[in-house]
Design a protein around this motif. Structure first.
Motif, PDB file in Angstrom:
ATOM      1  N   PRO A  67       0.792  -1.235   0.000  1.00 28.81           N
ATOM      2  CA  PRO A  67       0.000   0.000   0.000  1.00 28.81           C
ATOM      3  C   PRO A  67       0.824   1.286   0.000  1.00 28.81           C
ATOM      4  N   GLN A  68       2.101   1.222   0.314  1.00 27.77           N
ATOM      5  CA  GLN A  68       2.943   2.421   0.309  1.00 27.77           C
ATOM      6  C   GLN A  68       3.485   2.749  -1.077  1.00 27.77           C
ATOM      7  N   ASN A  69       3.415   1.804  -1.997  1.00 29.82           N
ATOM      8  CA  ASN A  69       3.917   1.998  -3.359  1.00 29.82           C
ATOM      9  C   ASN A  69       2.749   2.446  -4.242  1.00 29.82           C
ATOM     10  N   LEU A  70       2.616   3.757  -4.424  1.00 30.59           N
ATOM     11  CA  LEU A  70       1.475   4.286  -5.169  1.00 30.59           C
ATOM     12  C   LEU A  70       1.626   4.056  -6.664  1.00 30.59           C
ATOM     13  N   LEU A  71       0.527   3.705  -7.291  1.00 32.80           N
ATOM     14  CA  LEU A  71       0.490   3.467  -8.735  1.00 32.80           C
ATOM     15  C   LEU A  71      -0.182   4.613  -9.475  1.00 32.80           C
ATOM     16  N   ALA A  72      -1.152   5.236  -8.831  1.00 34.23           N
ATOM     17  CA  ALA A  72      -1.921   6.290  -9.488  1.00 34.23           C
ATOM     18  C   ALA A  72      -2.622   7.119  -8.423  1.00 34.23           C
ATOM     19  N   TYR A  73      -3.062   8.300  -8.868  1.00 38.07           N
ATOM     20  CA  TYR A  73      -3.899   9.121  -7.995  1.00 38.07           C
ATOM     21  C   TYR A  73      -4.774  10.041  -8.831  1.00 38.07           C
ATOM     22  N   MET A  74      -5.823  10.547  -8.183  1.00 39.29           N
ATOM     23  CA  MET A  74      -6.723  11.513  -8.807  1.00 39.29           C
ATOM     24  C   MET A  74      -7.034  12.593  -7.771  1.00 39.29           C
ATOM     25  N   VAL A  75      -6.889  13.854  -8.179  1.00 32.24           N
ATOM     26  CA  VAL A  75      -7.212  14.999  -7.330  1.00 32.24           C
ATOM     27  C   VAL A  75      -8.458  15.641  -7.929  1.00 32.24           C
ATOM     28  N   TYR A  76      -9.490  15.789  -7.123  1.00 31.38           N
ATOM     29  CA  TYR A  76     -10.769  16.260  -7.646  1.00 31.38           C
ATOM     30  C   TYR A  76     -11.543  17.010  -6.575  1.00 31.38           C
ATOM     31  N   GLU A  77     -12.602  17.658  -7.008  1.00 32.18           N
ATOM     32  CA  GLU A  77     -13.522  18.287  -6.065  1.00 32.18           C
ATOM     33  C   GLU A  77     -14.922  18.290  -6.660  1.00 32.18           C
ATOM     34  N   ARG A  78     -15.878  18.459  -5.797  1.00 29.04           N
ATOM     35  CA  ARG A  78     -17.258  18.634  -6.219  1.00 29.04           C
ATOM     36  C   ARG A  78     -17.573  20.114  -5.996  1.00 29.04           C
ATOM     37  N   PHE A  79     -18.080  20.761  -7.041  1.00 29.91           N
ATOM     38  CA  PHE A  79     -18.338  22.199  -6.959  1.00 29.91           C
ATOM     39  C   PHE A  79     -19.647  22.515  -7.659  1.00 29.91           C
ATOM     40  N   GLN A  80     -20.592  23.014  -6.906  1.00 31.28           N
ATOM     41  CA  GLN A  80     -21.903  23.409  -7.423  1.00 31.28           C
ATOM     42  C   GLN A  80     -22.521  22.338  -8.322  1.00 31.28           C
ATOM     43  N   GLY A  81     -22.470  21.115  -7.859  1.00 29.84           N
ATOM     44  CA  GLY A  81     -23.073  20.007  -8.583  1.00 29.84           C
ATOM     45  C   GLY A  81     -22.207  19.407  -9.676  1.00 29.84           C
ATOM     46  N   TYR A  82     -21.004  19.929  -9.840  1.00 25.23           N
ATOM     47  CA  TYR A  82     -20.092  19.407 -10.862  1.00 25.23           C
ATOM     48  C   TYR A  82     -18.956  18.633 -10.210  1.00 25.23           C
ATOM     49  N   PHE A  83     -18.468  17.661 -10.929  1.00 28.32           N
ATOM     50  CA  PHE A  83     -17.317  16.860 -10.508  1.00 28.32           C
ATOM     51  C   PHE A  83     -16.125  17.362 -11.322  1.00 28.32           C
ATOM     52  N   ILE A  84     -15.163  18.005 -10.663  1.00 26.15           N
ATOM     53  CA  ILE A  84     -14.033  18.627 -11.350  1.00 26.15           C
ATOM     54  C   ILE A  84     -12.769  17.836 -11.039  1.00 26.15           C
ATOM     55  N   ILE A  85     -12.142  17.310 -12.070  1.00 25.28           N
ATOM     56  CA  ILE A  85     -10.870  16.602 -11.898  1.00 25.28           C
ATOM     57  C   ILE A  85      -9.749  17.602 -12.154  1.00 25.28           C
ATOM     58  N   HIS A  86      -8.919  17.819 -11.136  1.00 25.78           N
ATOM     59  CA  HIS A  86      -7.792  18.739 -11.273  1.00 25.78           C
ATOM     60  C   HIS A  86      -6.593  18.057 -11.929  1.00 25.78           C
ATOM     61  N   TYR A  87      -6.338  16.814 -11.525  1.00 23.54           N
ATOM     62  CA  TYR A  87      -5.191  16.105 -12.102  1.00 23.54           C
ATOM     63  C   TYR A  87      -5.320  14.615 -11.815  1.00 23.54           C
ATOM     64  N   CYS A  88      -4.891  13.826 -12.792  1.00 28.88           N
ATOM     65  CA  CYS A  88      -4.798  12.376 -12.630  1.00 28.88           C
ATOM     66  C   CYS A  88      -3.392  11.970 -13.035  1.00 28.88           C
ATOM     67  N   TYR A  89      -2.864  10.999 -12.353  1.00 26.65           N
ATOM     68  CA  TYR A  89      -1.521  10.519 -12.658  1.00 26.65           C
ATOM     69  C   TYR A  89      -1.508   9.000 -12.531  1.00 26.65           C
ATOM     70  N   THR A  90      -0.847   8.347 -13.476  1.00 25.71           N
ATOM     71  CA  THR A  90      -0.638   6.908 -13.417  1.00 25.71           C
ATOM     72  C   THR A  90       0.832   6.627 -13.661  1.00 25.71           C
ATOM     73  N   LYS A  91       1.409   5.886 -12.775  1.00 28.08           N
ATOM     74  CA  LYS A  91       2.829   5.545 -12.885  1.00 28.08           C
ATOM     75  C   LYS A  91       3.026   4.520 -14.008  1.00 28.08           C
ATOM     76  N   TYR A  92       4.059   4.726 -14.794  1.00 27.43           N
ATOM     77  CA  TYR A  92       4.398   3.759 -15.838  1.00 27.43           C
ATOM     78  C   TYR A  92       5.152   2.596 -15.216  1.00 27.43           C
ATOM     79  N   ILE A  93       4.664   1.399 -15.461  1.00 20.56           N
ATOM     80  CA  ILE A  93       5.316   0.194 -14.952  1.00 20.56           C
ATOM     81  C   ILE A  93       5.636  -0.692 -16.148  1.00 20.56           C
ATOM     82  N   SER A  94       6.904  -0.959 -16.338  1.00 19.69           N
ATOM     83  CA  SER A  94       7.284  -1.783 -17.498  1.00 19.69           C
ATOM     84  C   SER A  94       7.307  -3.260 -17.156  1.00 19.69           C
TER      85      SER A  94
END
Length: 94
Positions: A67-94
Motif C-alpha cells: 500500500p505504500q507503493n502508489l500506482l496512481a492518484y486523482m485529485v478532484y472536487e465537487r463544486f456546485q453540482g459538478y465533478f471537477i478533476i484537477h489532475y490524474c496521474y498513473t505511474k508507468y510500470i514496465s
C-alpha cells in the motif's frame, strides 16, 4: 498476471509522491513549458498544487500487497453540482 489493487484515501506520507509526480509529469508533458526553466516553474506550481490539495479530495491506488507503493492518484472536487478533476496521474510500470 493480474495484480490486485487498492483504492484509498491518501495518508500524509503520500503527499511527497503526489506533489512530485504532478510537478514532474505536468512539466515534462506540457509543450508550453518546454522553454521555462525548472527553477522558475517548480516553486510557483508547487505552491498551486499544495493549495489545491488543501480543499480537494484525493484517491490513490496501490497494489494490495504494497500500500505504500502508489500506482496512481486523482485529485478532484465537487463544486456546485459538478465533478471537477484537477489532475490524474498513473505511474508507468514496465
Amino acid at each position: 498476471m493480474i495484480a490486485e489493487v487498492r483504492i484509498r484515501s491518501p495518508v500524509e506520507s503520500d503527499t511527497n509522491f503526489i506533489v512530485g509526480a504532478w510537478l514532474q509529469s505536468f512539466y515534462d508533458k506540457n509543450p508550453a513549458l518546454r522553454f521555462m526553466p525548472w527553477k522558475l516553474y517548480k516553486p510557483q506550481q508547487e505552491d498551486r498544487i499544495k493549495k489545491l490539495l488543501l480543499y480537494s479530495e484525493v484517491l490513490v491506488t496501490s497494489f494490495s500487497t504494497d500500500p505504500q507503493n502508489l500506482l496512481a492518484y486523482m485529485v478532484y472536487e465537487r463544486f456546485q453540482g459538478y465533478f471537477i478533476i484537477h489532475y490524474c496521474y498513473t505511474k508507468y510500470i514496465s
